[in-house]
Design a protein around this motif. Structure first.
Motif, PDB file in Angstrom:
ATOM      1  N   ASN A 130      70.512 -57.294  13.935  1.00  0.00           N
ATOM      2  CA  ASN A 130      71.511 -57.297  15.010  1.00  0.00           C
ATOM      3  C   ASN A 130      71.026 -57.954  16.306  1.00  0.00           C
ATOM      4  O   ASN A 130      71.637 -57.783  17.349  1.00  0.00           O
ATOM      5  CB  ASN A 130      71.979 -55.867  15.300  1.00  0.00           C
ATOM      6  CG  ASN A 130      70.844 -54.951  15.717  1.00  0.00           C
ATOM      7  OD1 ASN A 130      69.682 -55.330  15.641  1.00  0.00           O
ATOM      8  ND2 ASN A 130      71.184 -53.754  16.145  1.00  0.00           N
ATOM      9  N   LYS A 131      69.956 -58.738  16.221  1.00  0.00           N
ATOM     10  CA  LYS A 131      69.528 -59.502  17.392  1.00  0.00           C
ATOM     11  C   LYS A 131      70.016 -60.937  17.250  1.00  0.00           C
ATOM     12  O   LYS A 131      69.912 -61.531  16.180  1.00  0.00           O
ATOM     13  CB  LYS A 131      68.001 -59.466  17.528  1.00  0.00           C
ATOM     14  CG  LYS A 131      67.457 -58.085  17.857  1.00  0.00           C
ATOM     15  CD  LYS A 131      65.948 -58.117  18.019  1.00  0.00           C
ATOM     16  CE  LYS A 131      65.405 -56.746  18.366  1.00  0.00           C
ATOM     17  NZ  LYS A 131      63.923 -56.751  18.507  1.00  0.00           N
ATOM     18  N   ASP A 132      70.523 -61.489  18.316  1.00  0.00           N
ATOM     19  CA  ASP A 132      71.113 -62.821  18.263  1.00  0.00           C
ATOM     20  C   ASP A 132      70.087 -63.879  18.640  1.00  0.00           C
ATOM     21  O   ASP A 132      69.997 -64.331  19.776  1.00  0.00           O
ATOM     22  CB  ASP A 132      72.329 -62.899  19.193  1.00  0.00           C
ATOM     23  CG  ASP A 132      73.109 -64.194  19.004  1.00  0.00           C
ATOM     24  OD1 ASP A 132      72.909 -64.856  17.967  1.00  0.00           O
ATOM     25  OD2 ASP A 132      73.918 -64.532  19.882  1.00  0.00           O
ATOM     26  N   ASN A 133      69.269 -64.265  17.638  1.00  0.00           N
ATOM     27  CA  ASN A 133      68.369 -65.398  17.814  1.00  0.00           C
ATOM     28  C   ASN A 133      68.303 -66.147  16.490  1.00  0.00           C
ATOM     29  O   ASN A 133      68.712 -65.645  15.448  1.00  0.00           O
ATOM     30  CB  ASN A 133      66.973 -64.953  18.278  1.00  0.00           C
ATOM     31  CG  ASN A 133      66.326 -63.968  17.322  1.00  0.00           C
ATOM     32  OD1 ASN A 133      66.044 -64.305  16.173  1.00  0.00           O
ATOM     33  ND2 ASN A 133      66.083 -62.745  17.786  1.00  0.00           N
ATOM     34  N   ARG A 134      67.793 -67.372  16.518  1.00  0.00           N
ATOM     35  CA  ARG A 134      67.847 -68.246  15.345  1.00  0.00           C
ATOM     36  C   ARG A 134      67.165 -67.625  14.129  1.00  0.00           C
ATOM     37  O   ARG A 134      67.732 -67.599  13.030  1.00  0.00           O
ATOM     38  CB  ARG A 134      67.210 -69.595  15.678  1.00  0.00           C
ATOM     39  CG  ARG A 134      67.295 -70.609  14.531  1.00  0.00           C
ATOM     40  CD  ARG A 134      66.619 -71.922  14.928  1.00  0.00           C
ATOM     41  NE  ARG A 134      67.323 -72.557  16.020  1.00  0.00           N
ATOM     42  CZ  ARG A 134      68.364 -73.369  15.852  1.00  0.00           C
ATOM     43  NH1 ARG A 134      68.831 -73.619  14.643  1.00  0.00           N
ATOM     44  NH2 ARG A 134      68.941 -73.934  16.900  1.00  0.00           N
ATOM     45  N   LEU A 135      65.927 -67.132  14.303  1.00  0.00           N
ATOM     46  CA  LEU A 135      65.184 -66.574  13.175  1.00  0.00           C
ATOM     47  C   LEU A 135      65.921 -65.377  12.584  1.00  0.00           C
ATOM     48  O   LEU A 135      66.071 -65.267  11.364  1.00  0.00           O
ATOM     49  CB  LEU A 135      63.779 -66.164  13.619  1.00  0.00           C
ATOM     50  CG  LEU A 135      62.921 -65.471  12.552  1.00  0.00           C
ATOM     51  CD1 LEU A 135      62.704 -66.392  11.352  1.00  0.00           C
ATOM     52  CD2 LEU A 135      61.580 -65.033  13.138  1.00  0.00           C
ATOM     53  N   ASN A 136      66.391 -64.480  13.449  1.00  0.00           N
ATOM     54  CA  ASN A 136      67.078 -63.283  12.987  1.00  0.00           C
ATOM     55  C   ASN A 136      68.372 -63.635  12.248  1.00  0.00           C
ATOM     56  O   ASN A 136      68.715 -63.032  11.229  1.00  0.00           O
ATOM     57  CB  ASN A 136      67.396 -62.372  14.176  1.00  0.00           C
ATOM     58  CG  ASN A 136      67.556 -60.925  13.769  1.00  0.00           C
ATOM     59  OD1 ASN A 136      66.624 -60.321  13.251  1.00  0.00           O
ATOM     60  ND2 ASN A 136      68.732 -60.381  13.986  1.00  0.00           N
TER      61      ASN A 136
END
Length: 224
Positions: A160-166
């Motif tokens: 639920n984290k909004d970054n590319r890897l996640n």
């Protein structure tokens, strides 16, 4: 969040996810059992009625939980995205990719590289017994359930984290889990199911609206 609280939160989410999946499986199982009583119309109607009640309750519960989760924590701003010509075109391109995967899969089966998956055999057998009901369940209800569970709840509980890897991990893991739910062995059939699951996961992540992945899933199930 301290480590103890984090472990408790994630453990609770895992139990909830498994519980939602079990709820879906129970409702689906009662529906399938109704097909076994096709020569006993009265029993079949009773079981079918019970199955529809369970399905409605399960769908309401899972849909409510998905909405509550987004209300509590929604960093990617999932919600309703108005359909535009560009979004519809993008959805169709993903569907074309899924169709290409299906065609490749059928070619592998026709050339005896793979066998028809047991899941597909069960679906086809059920459609013979109650064709319209099973087409309705497999083409309409199952996509709603599976998108809410494997995309909506799973990806928002555990990625639920909004970054590319996640986001990349969310697409891959959700797709792989979807494949495992349809094929219990890590083989080429599992890869094919997982590839379809990744297409659906990508649609959910790209459009940020679960209605698009549900529509894509319905198209994939209904058109064949």
């Amino acid at each position: 969040m301290n480590p103890t609280r984090y472990l408790i939160t994630k453990s609770t989410q895992i139990l909830k996810f498994v519980g939602f999946l079990a709820t879906y499986i129970v409702a689906e199982s009662v529906f399938e059992i109704a097909g076994q009583y096709i020569k006993d119309p009265l029993s079949a109607r009773h079981l079918l009625g019970l199955a529809l009640v369970l399905i409605a309750g399960a769908l309401a519960l899972i849909g409510w939980r998905y909405g509550k989760q987004l209300a509590a924590n929604n960093p990617r701003h999932f919600g309703r995205r108005h359909p535009t010509a560009k979004r519809i075109a993008q959805l169709l391109w993903i569907f074309i990719l899924m169709t290409a995967i299906q065609i490749l899969w059928q070619w592998l089966i026709a050339n005896h590289v793979l066998t028809t998956p047991s899941n597909q055999q069960a679906v086809e057998a059920a459609e013979v017994k109650m064709p319209m009901w099973n087409i309705f369940f497999g083409g309409i209800l199952a996509p709603i359930f599976e998108e809410l569970i494997f995309r909506g709840i799973f990806m928002n509980y555990f990625f639920n984290k909004d970054n590319r890897l996640n986001n990349i991990l969310a697409v891959i893991v959700s797709g792989s889990l979807f494949g495992f739910a349809h094929e219990m062995s890590f083989d080429l059939t599992w890869i094919m199911y997982s590839a379809l699951g990744c297409c659906l996961s990508f649609a959910y992540m790209h459009f940020r609206d679960i209605r698009y992945s549900i529509a894509l899933h319905m198209m994939n199930n209904l058109i064949p």
